[in-house]
Design a protein around this motif. Structure first.
Motif, PDB file in Angstrom:
ATOM      1  N   ASN A 177       0.820  -1.207   0.000  1.00 44.50           N
ATOM      2  CA  ASN A 177       0.000   0.000   0.000  1.00 44.50           C
ATOM      3  C   ASN A 177       0.855   1.258   0.000  1.00 44.50           C
ATOM      4  O   ASN A 177       0.557   2.232   0.680  1.00 44.50           O
ATOM      5  N   LYS A 178       1.934   1.225  -0.782  1.00 43.17           N
ATOM      6  CA  LYS A 178       2.808   2.391  -0.882  1.00 43.17           C
ATOM      7  C   LYS A 178       2.561   3.084  -2.223  1.00 43.17           C
ATOM      8  O   LYS A 178       1.533   3.684  -2.428  1.00 43.17           O
ATOM      9  N   ILE A 179       3.497   2.962  -3.162  1.00 46.48           N
ATOM     10  CA  ILE A 179       3.411   3.610  -4.464  1.00 46.48           C
ATOM     11  C   ILE A 179       3.254   2.542  -5.538  1.00 46.48           C
ATOM     12  O   ILE A 179       3.929   1.515  -5.520  1.00 46.48           O
ATOM     13  N   ASP A 180       2.371   2.796  -6.498  1.00 47.57           N
ATOM     14  CA  ASP A 180       2.126   1.831  -7.564  1.00 47.57           C
ATOM     15  C   ASP A 180       3.097   1.981  -8.728  1.00 47.57           C
ATOM     16  O   ASP A 180       3.532   0.989  -9.311  1.00 47.57           O
ATOM     17  N   VAL A 181       3.393   3.226  -9.100  1.00 46.81           N
ATOM     18  CA  VAL A 181       4.217   3.521 -10.267  1.00 46.81           C
ATOM     19  C   VAL A 181       5.127   4.692  -9.938  1.00 46.81           C
ATOM     20  O   VAL A 181       4.695   5.645  -9.273  1.00 46.81           O
ATOM     21  N   GLY A 182       6.361   4.663 -10.411  1.00 48.02           N
ATOM     22  CA  GLY A 182       7.295   5.735 -10.106  1.00 48.02           C
ATOM     23  C   GLY A 182       7.900   6.395 -11.331  1.00 48.02           C
ATOM     24  O   GLY A 182       8.084   5.761 -12.382  1.00 48.02           O
ATOM     25  N   TYR A 183       8.203   7.680 -11.183  1.00 50.00           N
ATOM     26  CA  TYR A 183       8.939   8.458 -12.180  1.00 50.00           C
ATOM     27  C   TYR A 183       9.906   9.356 -11.433  1.00 50.00           C
ATOM     28  O   TYR A 183       9.511  10.015 -10.456  1.00 50.00           O
ATOM     29  N   VAL A 184      11.173   9.388 -11.847  1.00 52.12           N
ATOM     30  CA  VAL A 184      12.158  10.256 -11.200  1.00 52.12           C
ATOM     31  C   VAL A 184      12.959  10.999 -12.255  1.00 52.12           C
ATOM     32  O   VAL A 184      13.201  10.489 -13.354  1.00 52.12           O
ATOM     33  N   ALA A 185      13.376  12.208 -11.908  1.00 54.22           N
ATOM     34  CA  ALA A 185      14.203  13.021 -12.791  1.00 54.22           C
ATOM     35  C   ALA A 185      15.484  13.400 -12.076  1.00 54.22           C
ATOM     36  O   ALA A 185      15.457  13.796 -10.907  1.00 54.22           O
ATOM     37  N   HIS A 186      16.600  13.263 -12.807  1.00 56.86           N
ATOM     38  CA  HIS A 186      17.956  13.525 -12.273  1.00 56.86           C
ATOM     39  C   HIS A 186      18.052  13.145 -10.789  1.00 56.86           C
ATOM     40  O   HIS A 186      18.214  13.998  -9.918  1.00 56.86           O
ATOM     41  N   PRO A 187      17.976  11.836 -10.502  1.00 56.40           N
ATOM     42  CA  PRO A 187      17.940  11.363  -9.115  1.00 56.40           C
ATOM     43  C   PRO A 187      19.260  11.567  -8.379  1.00 56.40           C
ATOM     44  O   PRO A 187      20.339  11.576  -8.980  1.00 56.40           O
ATOM     45  N   SER A 188      19.152  11.741  -7.085  1.00 58.18           N
ATOM     46  CA  SER A 188      20.341  11.792  -6.231  1.00 58.18           C
ATOM     47  C   SER A 188      20.136  10.883  -5.026  1.00 58.18           C
ATOM     48  O   SER A 188      19.009  10.596  -4.628  1.00 58.18           O
ATOM     49  N   PHE A 189      21.280  10.399  -4.478  1.00 60.11           N
ATOM     50  CA  PHE A 189      21.251   9.774  -3.163  1.00 60.11           C
ATOM     51  C   PHE A 189      20.550   8.419  -3.147  1.00 60.11           C
ATOM     52  O   PHE A 189      20.146   7.928  -2.098  1.00 60.11           O
ATOM     53  N   VAL A 190      20.343   7.790  -4.322  1.00 64.99           N
ATOM     54  CA  VAL A 190      19.659   6.495  -4.378  1.00 64.99           C
ATOM     55  C   VAL A 190      20.685   5.375  -4.190  1.00 64.99           C
ATOM     56  O   VAL A 190      21.698   5.316  -4.893  1.00 64.99           O
ATOM     57  N   GLU A 191      20.402   4.483  -3.254  1.00 65.16           N
ATOM     58  CA  GLU A 191      21.287   3.359  -2.982  1.00 65.16           C
ATOM     59  C   GLU A 191      20.953   2.184  -3.911  1.00 65.16           C
ATOM     60  O   GLU A 191      19.801   2.000  -4.306  1.00 65.16           O
ATOM     61  N   ALA A 192      21.970   1.386  -4.228  1.00 64.92           N
ATOM     62  CA  ALA A 192      21.777   0.239  -5.115  1.00 64.92           C
ATOM     63  C   ALA A 192      20.749  -0.739  -4.560  1.00 64.92           C
ATOM     64  O   ALA A 192      19.918  -1.274  -5.303  1.00 64.92           O
ATOM     65  N   ASP A 193      20.769  -0.981  -3.244  1.00 69.32           N
ATOM     66  CA  ASP A 193      19.819  -1.938  -2.673  1.00 69.32           C
ATOM     67  C   ASP A 193      18.394  -1.397  -2.694  1.00 69.32           C
ATOM     68  O   ASP A 193      17.436  -2.174  -2.762  1.00 69.32           O
ATOM     69  N   GLU A 194      18.246  -0.070  -2.643  1.00 69.08           N
ATOM     70  CA  GLU A 194      16.908   0.519  -2.762  1.00 69.08           C
ATOM     71  C   GLU A 194      16.359   0.300  -4.162  1.00 69.08           C
ATOM     72  O   GLU A 194      15.196  -0.104  -4.334  1.00 69.08           O
ATOM     73  N   LEU A 195      17.191   0.561  -5.168  1.00 66.19           N
ATOM     74  CA  LEU A 195      16.746   0.407  -6.546  1.00 66.19           C
ATOM     75  C   LEU A 195      16.454  -1.051  -6.877  1.00 66.19           C
ATOM     76  O   LEU A 195      15.472  -1.355  -7.557  1.00 66.19           O
ATOM     77  N   SER A 196      17.257  -1.948  -6.386  1.00 69.09           N
ATOM     78  CA  SER A 196      17.062  -3.370  -6.688  1.00 69.09           C
ATOM     79  C   SER A 196      15.830  -3.950  -6.016  1.00 69.09           C
ATOM     80  O   SER A 196      15.376  -5.035  -6.377  1.00 69.09           O
ATOM     81  N   SER A 197      15.259  -3.219  -5.042  1.00 68.75           N
ATOM     82  CA  SER A 197      14.113  -3.728  -4.287  1.00 68.75           C
ATOM     83  C   SER A 197      12.768  -3.225  -4.794  1.00 68.75           C
ATOM     84  O   SER A 197      11.733  -3.549  -4.204  1.00 68.75           O
TER      85      SER A 197
END
Length: 248
Positions: free
Chosen positions: A151-171
């Motif tokens: 029950n969080k977010i269904d779909v995501g869009y990001v522009a010029h991202p910062s500070f994103v960790e590899a394990d966050e993206l892989s999850s």
């Protein structure tokens, strides 16, 4: 880390002209900008998580209104507890001190804000499907909350991202679209390639668009008097609209 931490390029840019059409309300103790579509339905919603300039920045409000004009109910909260960064700070401004604190603006303080706003959207605001847009700083939290089964977010869009960790993206467990700038020390080519490889392994739908002739922050703070830059900014917005039309 698939994108580096925020830097000076995150606090500079051009303020745009226009009149915001939304309104400010409170979600608990979180100051929040709301923008409604013409039909006033809240079923299909977009949560905008801003860059460090914050939700009171006219550029961000105009973007929120653009999403509303495309038929979405838009919610844009204050992620910074009343402490955003002012646009075009001097070069000696210590952004890392602002970020790490005290009190700081790390996940321990930002996650509860995003979580509380999402809960309000899912319950009292009657949002059935939620897409999230994250610019620079806000991109990290789109990725962290891209968990439709929770029950969080269904779909995501990001522009010029910062500070994103590899394990966050892989999850992630939902579709993710990324807009990137040709010149970006925070999300350079090597980090784009790394992100692409991680996203491929998630098996989730993904998209990465690269725009030439622009720098980090262009999707929000670009100098739109320059035709090439204005085109890129407008196309980055349309990228998000089409992504949500497909997956939201």
């Amino acid at each position: 880390m698939t994108s580096y931490t925020p830097a000076q390029c995150c606090v500079v840019g051009v303020k745009h002209e226009g009149e915001a059409k939304g309104e400010f309300k409170q979600i608990g103790d979180v100051d929040t900008y709301f923008s409604y579509p013409a039909h006033r339905s809240t079923k299909h919603a977009i949560l905008i998580l801003t860059d460090v300039i914050g939700h009171r920045f006219i550029n961000s409000q105009l973007i929120a209104d653009q999403f509303a004009a495309n038929g979405y109910f838009v919610v844009m909260p204050d992620l910074f507890h009343g402490d955003p960064v002012k646009l075009n700070r001097p070069a000696d401004f210590d952004l890392m001190a602002w970020l790490t604190g005290p009190p700081g603006h790390l996940p321990a303080r930002v996650d509860p804000v995003v979580d509380s706003v999402l809960k309000e959207m899912r319950t009292n605001l009657n949002c059935e499907k939620i897409g999230a847009v994250g610019y620079c700083f806000g991109a990290k939290y789109v990725v962290r909350f891209l968990r439709p089964m929770g029950n969080k977010i269904d779909v995501g869009y990001v522009a010029h991202p910062s500070f994103v960790e590899a394990d966050e993206l892989s999850s992630i467990s939902g579709p993710l679209s990324i807009t990137a700038a040709e010149t970006d020390s925070i999300f350079p080519a090597a980090k784009r390639y790394e992100s692409e490889e991680i996203l491929r392994k998630t098996t989730q739908p993904y998209q990465i668009n690269l725009f030439s002739g622009v720098e980090h922050g262009f999707a929000v703070r670009a100098d739109i008097t320059k035709p090439v830059i204005r085109f890129a900014k407008e196309q980055a917005f349309l990228q998000a609209v089409h992504w949500f039309k497909q997956y939201l």
